[in-house]
Design a protein around this motif. Structure first.
Motif, PDB file in Angstrom:
ATOM      1  N   MET A 265    -108.514 -69.876  38.673  1.00  0.00           N
ATOM      2  CA  MET A 265    -107.889 -69.896  37.354  1.00  0.00           C
ATOM      3  C   MET A 265    -107.758 -71.341  36.883  1.00  0.00           C
ATOM      4  N   THR A 266    -107.931 -71.549  35.579  1.00  0.00           N
ATOM      5  CA  THR A 266    -107.658 -72.848  34.976  1.00  0.00           C
ATOM      6  C   THR A 266    -106.462 -72.672  34.053  1.00  0.00           C
ATOM      7  N   LEU A 267    -105.314 -73.134  34.510  1.00  0.00           N
ATOM      8  CA  LEU A 267    -104.071 -72.959  33.777  1.00  0.00           C
ATOM      9  C   LEU A 267    -103.949 -74.012  32.685  1.00  0.00           C
ATOM     10  N   PRO A 268    -103.055 -73.805  31.704  1.00  0.00           N
ATOM     11  CA  PRO A 268    -102.857 -74.817  30.659  1.00  0.00           C
ATOM     12  C   PRO A 268    -102.648 -76.204  31.254  1.00  0.00           C
ATOM     13  N   GLY A 269    -103.214 -77.205  30.583  1.00  0.00           N
ATOM     14  CA  GLY A 269    -103.148 -78.561  31.121  1.00  0.00           C
ATOM     15  C   GLY A 269    -104.255 -78.854  32.103  1.00  0.00           C
ATOM     16  N   HIS A 270    -105.312 -78.018  32.101  1.00  0.00           N
ATOM     17  CA  HIS A 270    -106.478 -78.219  32.980  1.00  0.00           C
ATOM     18  C   HIS A 270    -106.086 -78.157  34.453  1.00  0.00           C
ATOM     19  N   LEU A 274    -106.292 -71.824  42.759  1.00  0.00           N
ATOM     20  CA  LEU A 274    -106.830 -70.658  43.455  1.00  0.00           C
ATOM     21  C   LEU A 274    -105.669 -69.694  43.678  1.00  0.00           C
ATOM     22  N   LEU A 275    -105.746 -68.522  43.077  1.00  0.00           N
ATOM     23  CA  LEU A 275    -104.648 -67.565  43.159  1.00  0.00           C
ATOM     24  C   LEU A 275    -104.424 -67.153  44.610  1.00  0.00           C
ATOM     25  N   HIS A 276    -103.181 -67.285  45.046  1.00  0.00           N
ATOM     26  CA  HIS A 276    -102.835 -67.018  46.434  1.00  0.00           C
ATOM     27  C   HIS A 276    -102.304 -65.584  46.547  1.00  0.00           C
ATOM     28  N   PHE A 277    -103.206 -64.634  46.774  1.00  0.00           N
ATOM     29  CA  PHE A 277    -102.818 -63.231  46.821  1.00  0.00           C
ATOM     30  C   PHE A 277    -101.900 -62.929  48.004  1.00  0.00           C
ATOM     31  N   ASP A 278    -102.048 -63.678  49.096  1.00  0.00           N
ATOM     32  CA  ASP A 278    -101.273 -63.374  50.297  1.00  0.00           C
ATOM     33  C   ASP A 278     -99.773 -63.548  50.081  1.00  0.00           C
ATOM     34  N   THR A 279     -99.379 -64.348  49.098  1.00  0.00           N
ATOM     35  CA  THR A 279     -97.954 -64.575  48.852  1.00  0.00           C
ATOM     36  C   THR A 279     -97.390 -63.627  47.801  1.00  0.00           C
ATOM     37  N   ALA A 309    -104.907 -69.217  26.470  1.00  0.00           N
ATOM     38  CA  ALA A 309    -105.720 -68.333  27.298  1.00  0.00           C
ATOM     39  C   ALA A 309    -106.000 -68.984  28.648  1.00  0.00           C
ATOM     40  N   VAL A 310    -106.290 -68.143  29.636  1.00  0.00           N
ATOM     41  CA  VAL A 310    -106.510 -68.625  31.006  1.00  0.00           C
ATOM     42  C   VAL A 310    -107.935 -68.302  31.442  1.00  0.00           C
ATOM     43  N   PRO A 311    -108.828 -69.284  31.454  1.00  0.00           N
ATOM     44  CA  PRO A 311    -110.160 -69.055  32.022  1.00  0.00           C
ATOM     45  C   PRO A 311    -110.059 -68.722  33.511  1.00  0.00           C
ATOM     46  N   HIS A 312    -110.967 -67.870  33.994  1.00  0.00           N
ATOM     47  CA  HIS A 312    -110.898 -67.466  35.390  1.00  0.00           C
ATOM     48  C   HIS A 312    -112.288 -67.088  35.895  1.00  0.00           C
ATOM     49  N   ALA A 313    -112.416 -67.062  37.210  1.00  0.00           N
ATOM     50  CA  ALA A 313    -113.692 -66.756  37.861  1.00  0.00           C
ATOM     51  C   ALA A 313    -113.394 -66.060  39.185  1.00  0.00           C
TER      52      ALA A 313
END
Length: 689
Positions: A265-270, A274-279, A309-313
């Motif tokens: 994910m690229t959050l505001p402010g560049h 990496l989304l931490h699903f384990d938490t 908006a939040v770009p993501h991959a």
């Protein structure tokens, strides 16, 4: 390029598959899937039967509070990050049961889309569009699909509980509109108006996806450096999705120990994370803002609020041959009769064009955010217009000054560095112009950055010496150890200095235009210090318009058009305004003495002054506000000063980052304890394009 194959049985399914393309298409951003990013966990809140309560994690403790705290927390998270996770009791079980039956239905139905990716992944999709939450897929013919639909009703109902809570937050926290909006959030093509988020979301269309991803171990090994889904921004208002799980395609059992892949994910402010699903808890729905919120809604919000908006991959994990990755998401598309105000077509018309092109087998650039508009783009422009920066722009108006190109040149959409724009290019400032170049011969590129200063600039007390506090009675730190405002009132004038700890492109200070667009930016009179180190106005090191030389001048920002090129000719250096600048290899500053800015008097003997400020140190382009090491939105703001008071030297102690900078700094003046200066960062979008 991805290769697609589809199995379809009716027009409705064809339309759904075309809309699936909306979220499948991407913009190439990442160099490789091995980006180094820090793990990040979004704010988690909880809903219980529709009543919100915040979850604050402190070690193993969980603290819950009342609904108003829930709303504040969600609003803060969406403003700061563009993302929030909502916990719904019972959702995990509903997700697991839906995943268990997904492949049984996908194997036997014709109402399925199949897509193959460059890394060898294969995705099968069951999709539906609805306006009412939790409605069905139509008439499933097979026993397996009927069973799957019944099971998914619970999952979709749980997501709807979270959706209602988020809708309430939008209505409560983002309902105040700027004067520019005239009380209307979105306009319908037949004169209808949407005045609140509740009205928009009530009439919006839901695009719901159930995805099943597979990849063989051999393909994953072979294409380990190929990203599955490259970075993209979803076209809708927002998207809700449940974190993916890994399932055995034969038994339907969930594998809790296998990785579900990497979600970038690229959050505001560049901020690249990496989304931490384990938490994250198993029973969360993640809400993420889409392009329609940023383009259609943010410009109309009051008090300088910004929703981005939040770009993501996504990268696929290593899977066993019998495993698949299950994912469910719900995109909230703008109402079909609502107008996209940048080019005047309804969202329904654009989506219809997408489906028509898809049915005819045409390749479409549509998918995410800006690309949606390009479907109806150039073909929908009038004869005196050109498709430029996601809208139709006039090139023959005003009639008194039409754009006429000489032989061998044609009208193109150009950047301020005379590069040729296409739909694939990013944010910037573009307008019609004449050129003999094309996007192939002169594509849009990132502007060169300002050269770094020498390491010796940070030695000893060089910065403190440059600040020269002793020359001024008052000083205020705007950005920690980076940007200072120093001033003294003497002989009926404001003697001021704006000093920057580094090499700057520009900085500005001015009087807020109360009631003006962008929270007082448009129409404001300002003093702007510009560093133009090169005598060529279109040199590749910066961009037009060139101001002649490095200087500090008075300008008036255009009442409606924010880009510098619309108001660079308003410079006024008439007496009694006196100014100077210093731009050396280590530090930058501008100095000025005046009783007014472009004729607008400062309150020097009584009353307060509502001021705005901004800075940019990344490039010499006069079109962005950004200070390296800080959130982009930290690089501008407003402040209230009583110039009859003596504040002394004040350090607010802002730390880097949005969370700290969004606080209000209040402090007592040296001579009068009751005197207050207030600073609010992330309010003024000065010089945005």
């Amino acid at each position: 390029m991805r290769h697609r194959s589809y199995r379809v049985c009716n027009g409705r399914t064809l339309a759904l598959i075309a809309l699936v393309v909306l979220v499948a298409r991407t913009q190439r951003v990442f160099a490789s899937p091995t980006d180094e990013r820090r793990f990040w966990t979004p704010t988690v809140v909880a809903v219980d039967d529709g009543v919100g309560s915040k979850i604050r994690r402190m070690g193993n403790d969980v603290e819950k509070s009342k609904s108003f705290v829930f709303e504040n927390t969600v609003a803060e998270s969406l403003t700061r990050d563009g993302v929030v996770a909502v916990r719904v009791r019972g959702l995990n079980e509903a997700k697991t049961q839906s995943a268990k039956l997904f492949m049984d239905c996908a194997r036997v139905t014709d109402n399925v889309a199949v897509e193959e990716y460059d890394d060898g992944s294969r995705r099968v999709t069951l999709a539906t569009t609805t306006k009412q939450r939790g409605s069905g897929f139509g008439e499933p013919t097979s026993k397996a699909c009927k069973k799957f639909e019944v099971t998914t009703k619970m999952l979709r109902a749980k997501v709807s509980v979270a959706e209602q809570a988020i809708t309430d937050v939008f209505q409560s926290k983002f309902s105040d509109l700027s004067e520019f909006a005239n009380g209307v959030l979105m306009q319908g093509e037949n004169g209808e108006t949407y005045k609140t988020f509740s009205e928009v979301l009530k009439d919006c269309e839901h695009l719901e996806h159930f995805h099943g991803y597979t990849i063989s171990p051999q393909q994953k090994l072979k294409n380990s450096k190929v990203r599955t889904i490259e970075e993209h921004t979803d076209q809708g208002l927002l998207i809700a999705f449940v974190p993916a799980i890994i399932v055995d395609a034969v038994t339907g059992r969930r594998d809790k120990f296998s990785s579900t892949g990497d979600f970038y994910m690229t959050l505001p402010g560049h901020r690249k994370v990496l989304l931490h699903f384990d938490t994250l808890p198993d029973d969360v729905v993640i809400f993420m803002l889409g392009q329609a919120i940023e383009q259609q809604i943010t410009p109309k919000l009051a008090n300088g609020l910004e929703l981005h908006a939040v770009p993501h991959a996504m990268d696929m994990p290593n899977l066993k041959s019998n495993q698949f990755r299950f994912w469910y998401g719900r995109m909230f598309l703008p109402p079909e009769n609502a107008l996209d105000e940048s080019h005047g077509l309804s969202f329904g018309t654009v989506r219809a064009n997408i489906i028509e092109d898809f049915a005819r087998g045409l390749k479409t650039s549509v998918g995410c955010g800006r690309e949606l508009l390009s479907v109806a783009g150039s073909g929908s422009c009038a004869s005196n217009q050109i498709w430029c920066w996601m809208r139709c722009m006039n090139h023959s108006a005003p009639a008194s000054n039409p754009l006429t190109c000489r032989t061998g040149h044609s009208v193109q959409c150009l950047s301020q560095r005379l590069e040729v724009w296409t739909d694939a290019d990013s944010h910037g400032d573009y307008n019609p112009g004449c050129t003999d170049e094309t996007n192939e011969t002169k594509p849009v590129t990132d502007p060169p950055t300002i050269p770094a200063r020498a390491a010796s600039c940070t030695d000893g007390n060089a910065w403190e010496t440059f600040l020269n506090h002793s020359e001024y009675e008052n000083s205020l730190e705007l950005l920690q150890d980076k940007l200072y405002l120093l001033w003294t009132v003497q002989n009926g004038k404001l003697k001021a200095r704006v000093a920057f700890n580094g090499k700057i492109g520009w900085f500005a200070l001015g009087i807020k235009n109360l009631g003006g667009k962008h929270n007082g930016m448009n129409g404001a009179n300002i003093v702007m210090g510009v560093h133009d180190p090169h005598p060529m106005g279109h040199d590749s090191n910066f961009g037009s318009p060139y101001v002649g030389k490095s200087s500090a001048k008075q300008y008036k920002i255009h009442d409606h058009s924010s880009a510098f090129r619309h108001w660079n000719d308003t410079a006024d250096v008439a007496s009694p305004f006196v100014s100077s600048t210093t731009f050396n290899s280590c530090f930058s500053c501008m100095r000025f003495e005046t009783a007014s800015i472009r004729g607008e008097a400062l309150n020097l003997t009584s009353g307060i002054n509502e001021l705005i400020w901004a800075a940019h140190d990344g490039t010499y382009l006069k079109g962005y506000h950004e200070v390296q090491g800080f959130d982009r939105r930290d690089a501008r703001g407003h402040l209230t000063l009583d110039l009859t008071r003596n504040y002394g030297r004040v350090t607010c102690g802002f730390s880097r980052g949005w969370a700290a900078a969004s606080q209000t700094c209040a402090f007592s003046a040296a001579s009068t304890p009751s005197a207050i200066v207030s600073i609010s960062i992330a309010v003024i979008a000065i010089l945005v394009m």
